[in-house]
Design a protein around this motif. Structure first.
Motif, PDB file in Angstrom:
ATOM      1  N   ASP A  93       1.853   4.453   4.137  1.00 24.58           N
ATOM      2  CA  ASP A  93       0.568   5.153   4.066  1.00 24.58           C
ATOM      3  C   ASP A  93       0.786   6.661   4.156  1.00 24.58           C
ATOM      4  OD1 ASP A  93      -1.300   3.285   3.517  1.00 24.58           O
ATOM      5  OD2 ASP A  93      -2.066   3.056   5.547  1.00 24.58           O
ATOM      6  N   LYS A 163     -12.282  -0.485   1.528  1.00 23.86           N
ATOM      7  CA  LYS A 163     -11.592  -0.004   0.337  1.00 23.86           C
ATOM      8  C   LYS A 163     -11.673   1.514   0.271  1.00 23.86           C
ATOM      9  CE  LYS A 163     -11.018  -4.268  -0.994  1.00 23.86           C
ATOM     10  NZ  LYS A 163      -9.687  -4.888  -0.927  1.00 23.86           N
ATOM     11  N   ASP A 165     -11.236   4.065  -2.519  1.00 22.44           N
ATOM     12  CA  ASP A 165     -11.038   4.334  -3.942  1.00 22.44           C
ATOM     13  C   ASP A 165     -11.011   5.819  -4.261  1.00 22.44           C
ATOM     14  OD1 ASP A 165     -10.981   1.611  -4.548  1.00 22.44           O
ATOM     15  OD2 ASP A 165     -13.158   1.511  -4.592  1.00 22.44           O
ATOM     16  N   HIS A 262       1.689   3.350  -4.779  1.00 21.13           N
ATOM     17  CA  HIS A 262       0.339   2.814  -4.984  1.00 21.13           C
ATOM     18  C   HIS A 262       0.361   1.463  -5.712  1.00 21.13           C
ATOM     19  CE1 HIS A 262       1.289   4.886  -8.742  1.00 21.13           C
ATOM     20  NE2 HIS A 262       0.413   4.097  -9.328  1.00 21.13           N
ATOM     21  N   LYS A 263       1.504   1.121  -6.332  1.00 23.01           N
ATOM     22  CA  LYS A 263       1.599  -0.145  -7.059  1.00 23.01           C
ATOM     23  C   LYS A 263       1.818  -1.334  -6.132  1.00 23.01           C
ATOM     24  CE  LYS A 263       3.253   1.959 -11.355  1.00 23.01           C
ATOM     25  NZ  LYS A 263       4.329   1.989 -12.380  1.00 23.01           N
ATOM     26  N   LYS A 265       0.142  -2.934  -4.090  1.00 23.33           N
ATOM     27  CA  LYS A 265      -1.238  -3.094  -3.634  1.00 23.33           C
ATOM     28  C   LYS A 265      -1.419  -4.218  -2.616  1.00 23.33           C
ATOM     29  CE  LYS A 265      -3.567  -3.781  -7.315  1.00 23.33           C
ATOM     30  NZ  LYS A 265      -4.503  -4.234  -8.372  1.00 23.33           N
ATOM     31  N   TYR A 266      -0.502  -5.181  -2.592  1.00 23.62           N
ATOM     32  CA  TYR A 266      -0.626  -6.287  -1.645  1.00 23.62           C
ATOM     33  C   TYR A 266       0.178  -6.055  -0.364  1.00 23.62           C
ATOM     34  CZ  TYR A 266      -2.851  -8.686  -5.499  1.00 23.62           C
ATOM     35  OH  TYR A 266      -3.701  -9.007  -6.518  1.00 23.62           O
ATOM     36  N   LYS A 268      -0.470  -3.533   1.716  1.00 25.80           N
ATOM     37  CA  LYS A 268      -1.424  -3.108   2.746  1.00 25.80           C
ATOM     38  C   LYS A 268      -2.091  -4.308   3.430  1.00 25.80           C
ATOM     39  CE  LYS A 268      -4.344   0.803   3.652  1.00 25.80           C
ATOM     40  NZ  LYS A 268      -4.824   2.094   3.117  1.00 25.80           N
ATOM     41  N   SER A 312       3.229  -8.204  -4.899  1.00 27.10           N
ATOM     42  CA  SER A 312       2.834  -6.995  -5.635  1.00 27.10           C
ATOM     43  C   SER A 312       3.647  -6.847  -6.910  1.00 27.10           C
ATOM     44  CB  SER A 312       3.031  -5.751  -4.756  1.00 27.10           C
ATOM     45  OG  SER A 312       2.211  -5.787  -3.614  1.00 27.10           O
ATOM     46  N   ALA A 316       2.260  -7.185 -10.733  1.00 23.98           N
ATOM     47  CA  ALA A 316       2.442  -6.049 -11.643  1.00 23.98           C
ATOM     48  C   ALA A 316       3.090  -6.493 -12.941  1.00 23.98           C
ATOM     49  CB  ALA A 316       3.302  -4.978 -10.962  1.00 23.98           C
TER      50      ALA A 316
END
Length: 320
Positions: A93, A163, A165, A262-263, A265-266, A268, A312, A316
């Motif tokens: 993060d 979220k 965004d 950022h790719k 995503k899973y 987090k 993730s 992708a």
């Protein structure tokens, strides 16, 4: 597990002071190599360079973890590796926020490593202060652990359901407005300098402003990460060393992952579940009569992180 305990019985060859001394020497050596060997010039590190540096930092952490296991026993070693994995995961993060800070403020990539180096030094000091306060609170008020537990569960649930965004606008942030009131801020880059003097006035450059924002964000992130490690172990040596080893490689990890972080995503959601698990761990023995050992926490943490990263990558490729 029994074989591991046989190999790494509690030797206690070195005193606690000696172990702190060895840790200090290792950290200073890593910082020296980072600043004067690997990053002597203001240039953008290439992929091979940053990959080697990341491997070096992770290898150093692993060797130190084995050292802790040898000196303090298997459980302390497992706690070190669990804390290291949690702190390293939470640092992803930080990488995303760093990327946003540099992009928003306009810090050229060749100067970013200088900002991050001093940011890491500041984080080492700030983590020491926060861990000292946390240890003092727990020593005098053991019920503080339940507050830490509530903080982690809340943070984990929030990460799962909230979220984000929109990217934050740092020029509209409280940090930017506060710093602008205290210092004269110039929007012009002056090479690698943090401060400049123009027309008889002293200004801070975008590099130093970025450093202030990054340090502030690290303190905010530490309010989540430090309760997490204290719920894994209350051994201050393990708490601090696992924290610092996770932070030390953050600069190399930033240059390696900034474009792709950022790719994942899973990752987090996986991290959110880990935080909830660690937060609830203190209640599991009382509610279910199950005593969780150090290797249980390490297995759950590693398994969830591996699953988050793996899923993730799979998704992708599926959408590519």
């Amino acid at each position: 597990m029994e074989k591991l305990e046989y190999l790494f019985t509690h030797h206690a060859v070195l005193s606690q002071e000696a172990m702190w001394g060895i840790f200090g020497v290792v950290v200073l050596a890593l910082l020296f190599f980072d600043l004067f060997i690997f990053n002597r010039k203001n240039e953008v590190p290439n992929f091979t360079h940053t990959l080697v540096l990341c491997i070096l930092y992770i290898a150093a952490a692993c060797v130190f973890g084995v050292f802790v296991m040898y000196e303090e026993g298997v459980d302390k070693g497992m706690d070190f590796f669990t804390g290291f994995l949690v702190e390293k995961s939470l640092s992803l993060d930080n990488i995303f926020i760093m990327s946003l800070v540099f992009a928003s403020i306009g810090v050229p990539r060749q100067y970013q490593h200088r900002v991050l180096f001093w940011g890491i030094l500041g984080a080492i000091v700030m983590r020491a202060l926060l861990i000292y306060v946390g240890e003092a609170l727990i020593s005098n008020f053991h019920w503080v652990l339940y507050i830490f537990s509530a903080i982690l569960v809340y943070t984990g649930v929030k990460m799962l359901v909230v979220k984000h965004d929109e990217e934050p606008d740092f020029e509209e942030s409280r940090v930017f407005k506060m710093v602008s009131k205290i210092f004269h801020v110039t929007g012009k880059i002056h090479g690698e300098h943090f401060f400049v003097k123009e027309n008889g006035k002293h200004y801070i450059t975008p590099l130093f402003f970025a450093l202030i924002v990054i340090e502030t964000m690290d303190v905010i992130f530490a309010l989540d990460s430090i309760p997490a490690i204290f719920l894994i172990t209350q051994d201050v040596f393990v708490v601090y060393t696992s924290n610092i080893f996770a932070i030390l490689g953050l600069r190399a990890l930033y240059f390696l992952l900034e474009a792709v972080v950022h790719k994942f995503k899973y990752l987090k959601p996986a991290l959110a579940i880990i935080l909830v698990f660690i937060g609830l761990k203190i209640f599991i023995p009382k509610l279910f009569g199950i005593e969780l050992e150090a290797w249980h926490s390490l297995t759950v943490t590693f398994g969830l992180l591996f699953a988050g990263i793996g899923f993730s990558i799979y998704k992708a490729k599926e959408t590519a």
